[in-house]
Design a protein around this motif. Structure first.
Motif: not given
Length: 739
Positions: A366-375
């Protein structure tokens, strides 16, 4: 200056300025710190968002007033703090002190500018993801901000809606608004926004300059950072499917909706997917694409129609919101699908490297960026071979390089015989990777064929809102989920009691219930119970049936009261009793039970009367306006109540996530224990984000402390009718007790 979160430095050596009236296009690889820079510019870092900042940020004093900076966040669901569409947009206007008389016009204008044709009384949690994004944009536009920051404002929007947003951005620039846009789809903005800011992957600024010059001179940098493809010509993949004669999934005449009274999301939809196909679902926001994927994956049961899938076929499912995918608290555990002790397993490290997540393995997803969360969510789904993969917007928030990484992994699964079905608004992705494209509009298939054929069919492109600029009016929006607060809204608002001020009505009911607690005889208790029932019957708009439905369930508790006192009440030695089994039944106990039961019914009836004739939002705001309750408490309560509709959804999504991951509990009672901590963690995270969003819309300083420092949208005024109701209710209650 530099910004760090814990031990992780996100921005390094940042310097520069944004001038008043400037339009700035911010571009950089996924996860490079663009959103952090925007939060810093908006004044949300440090302070509301905890971070360590080295250096100094100066803002013009005019940006300190509430609503001066409008902000649209990446995730629209995390920035709502009210319950209904109109109130959500009005929240920022209230913080600015806008005259309520002017609010309706500004709200409607903002909805029009954002392309959202939604009823202002709709509960916003019923909207689709794309329409929530439009609502977030409308809430920012209504402020008429001096500076507007848009962080991926079109990530979930169809091409026509995206073009409309870009047109609106251009109009704001022409009007002199300071505009900052963070956007991966920057190709369509380079001719509209005159200045470009480039971020390197390591969180440093590469260059700031005129957009035309930057685009002409930095092609090598764009390719190196993975922001554009090196190949100019994009060849479509082979459309040949690998089939053994058995379909991967087949839908026949499927109709589906989310609750009994909702409009149909899917109507008579038929679709067959073969192994070896990569099928792209395209169409307008709210057309039903996500619902098709849920039905395919077995996560939603249609009301009619047939769903055929091979026995024991395993399906991978990727949610539109990547956070719905996660069930662990560390990235490494997510990728391993178990708790990892010690070093990172080799297969997990391969995924970390492939999806550009190395260095984040021990962080919370949950601390990742939105793009990282998607990946991460896609990596979790494709790590295990499955017969069918259903992914909802798998590439939103990605730069060209990370988009290619995701799609090449899906293409690899397709080549090995899996069927892949994705929903997307990225038509370039469709041309490049899809073997077949299915256009959906209003819950029906309007095209099914090759991508090249779709691109040549202008009528379908217009109907599916895939041709930017073709529509003149936004599509009407219908709720996709059941309304939760319907019992509090609309049904009785027009009645005599519904028009009363809710705060003073609460006072009257509170006094009546308090006085009623002293009723000691049946002669006193019966009038107390009759009074609220009579008010409901004649003045609430509920009628006989509505009143009976609300009161009769409590007859069970009345019977329990009477029985308990009849069978167990203490009686004197000379009182006659009837022995039945081990019970000692007495008439004095029976009468005492009648008194207590009737007194309980009176209190319950007053409570039902209040709940059935008051609007929840008006109540909370009236407490601030009439009784000077600090807005931080009243609006904080509203923000908390706005989470309530999401609880059932979050429970369901957590269950679905565990099902597709093979981690769901076998017995329902175990789920209560298993889900408790994740739901609590979700609530804490959502609360933090909503607090940030509230501050971003001007809920700061005196506006949060003093009820007279803000205005109130549609707050109920108090008058002689409220005083009369108070006098009548309290007077009749006292009269009943006098006897």
């Amino acid at each position: 200056m530099s910004v760090s979160f814990g031990d992780r430095q996100v921005l390094k050596g940042i310097h520069g300025d944004v001038k008043r009236g400037q339009a700035l296009l911010v571009v950089g690889p996924s996860g490079c710190g663009k959103s952090t820079w925007a939060l810093l510019a908006a004044g949300l870092i440090p302070g509301t968002v905890e971070a360590h900042v080295e250096g100094r940020v100066w803002r013009h004093p005019s940006l300190a007033r509430p609503g001066a900076i409008g902000y649209v966040f990446q995730d629209p669901e995390s920035q709502f703090c009210q319950i209904r569409v109109g109130e959500e947009i009005a929240f920022g206007l209230e913080n600015m002190g806008v005259d309520p008389v002017l609010m309706d016009a500004r709200i409607q204008a903002a909805l029009n500018d954002a392309g959202l044709d939604a009823d202002r009384e709709m509960e916003h949690h019923t909207l689709s993801g794309g329409n929530k994004q439009k609502l977030a944009l409308a809430a920012a536009l209504a402020l008429h901000p001096e500076m507007l920051i848009l962080d991926e404002p079109t990530a979930n929007l169809d091409p026509a809606a995206t073009a409309a947003v870009f047109d609106q951005i251009e109009r704001l620039i022409d009007e002199g608004t300071t505009v900052v846009v963070i956007e991966h789809k920057f190709g369509e903005l380079v001719e509209r926004i005159p200045t470009m800011l480039l971020f390197n992957r390591d969180g440093t600024i590469h260059r700031v300059g005129p957009t035309a010059a930057v685009m002409a001179e930095e092609r090598a940098w764009f390719i190196d950072q993975g922001l554009i493809e090196a190949d100019a010509v994009k060849q479509p993949v082979s459309s040949a499917a690998v089939s053994n004669g058995t379909s991967a999934i087949e839908l026949v005449g499927v109709a589906a909706r989310y609750h009994r009274r909702a409009p149909w999301v899917l109507e008579d939809l038929s679709l067959t997917v073969q192994p070896g196909e990569l099928v792209a679902l395209v169409g307008p926001n709210g057309a039903g694409k996500s619902t098709v994927l849920k039905v395919m994956a077995g996560l939603m049961k249609p009301q009619s129609g047939i769903v055929r899938r091979p026995p024991s076929a395993q399906t991978g499912f990727g949610f539109q919101n990547p956070e719905h995918q996660f069930i662990f608290e560390r990235v490494v555990d997510e990728l391993a699908n178990r708790y990892v002790e010690g070093s990172v397993p080799a297969d997990v490290q391969t995924l970390l490297d492939e999806f550009h997540l190395s260095g984040h393995e021990h962080e919370s997803p949950y601390s990742l960026s939105q793009g990282q969360k998607r990946r991460l969510s896609v990596a979790v789904m494709v790590q295990r071979p499955r017969r069918l993969y259903c992914l909802d917007e798998p590439t939103f928030g990605q730069d060209a390089r990370t988009r290619r990484i995701i799609m090449e992994r899906l293409e690899e699964r397709r080549v090995h015989g899996a069927a892949v079905v994705i929903s997307t608004h990225d038509m370039d992705l469709v041309r490049r990777y899809a073997t077949r494209v299915v256009a959906i509009s209003a819950g029906r298939v309007i095209f099914d064929g090759a991508p090249q054929a779709l691109m040549q069919n202008l009528d379908v492109l217009r109907a599916a809102r895939l041709a930017p600029g073709q529509e003149s009016q936004p599509e009407a929006v219908h709720p996709e989920r059941p309304a939760v607060f319907a019992a509090w809204t609309g049904r009785t608002r027009s009645s005599l009691l519904g028009r009363l001020n809710p705060a003073w009505k609460l006072v009257a009911v509170f006094i009546a219930v308090g006085l009623g607690a002293s009723a000691g005889t049946l002669r006193q208790a019966i009038p107390l119970a009759v009074l609220p029932v009579a008010l409901m019957l004649f003045f609430s708009g509920l009628g006989v049936v509505g009143t009976a439905r609300r009161i009769l369930p409590f007859a069970i508790f009345f019977a329990i009261y009477v029985w308990m006192m009849t069978a167990y009440a203490a009686v004197g030695p000379n009182t006659s009793v009837v022995h039945v089994l081990w019970y000692r039944l007495s008439f004095p106990g029976f009468m005492k039970g009648l008194v207590l039961g009737t007194r309980m019914l009176a209190a319950v009836a007053f409570g039902i009367l209040f709940v059935s004739t008051v609007d929840l939002v008006d109540l909370v705001k009236s407490l601030s306006r009439q009784f000077r309750v600090p807005p931080k408490f009243s609006y904080g309560t509203l923000a908390g109540l706005s989470f309530f509709p999401q609880f059932r959804e979050e429970w369901q999504k957590l269950r679905l996530a565990r099902r597709v991951r093979g981690k769901d509990a076998r017995f329902s009672f175990i789920r209560v224990v298993t889900y408790a901590l994740p739901l609590l963690s979700d609530a804490v995270r959502l609360s933090e984000r909503v607090a940030i969003a509230m501050e971003a819309r001007g809920f700061v300083g005196r506006v949060t402390e003093a009820s007279d420092a803000r205005s109130y949208y549609r707050a109920s005024p108090s008058g002689w009718r409220d005083a009369l109701f108070l006098v009548v209710v309290v007077g009749l209650t006292a009269a009943a007790l006098w006897h």
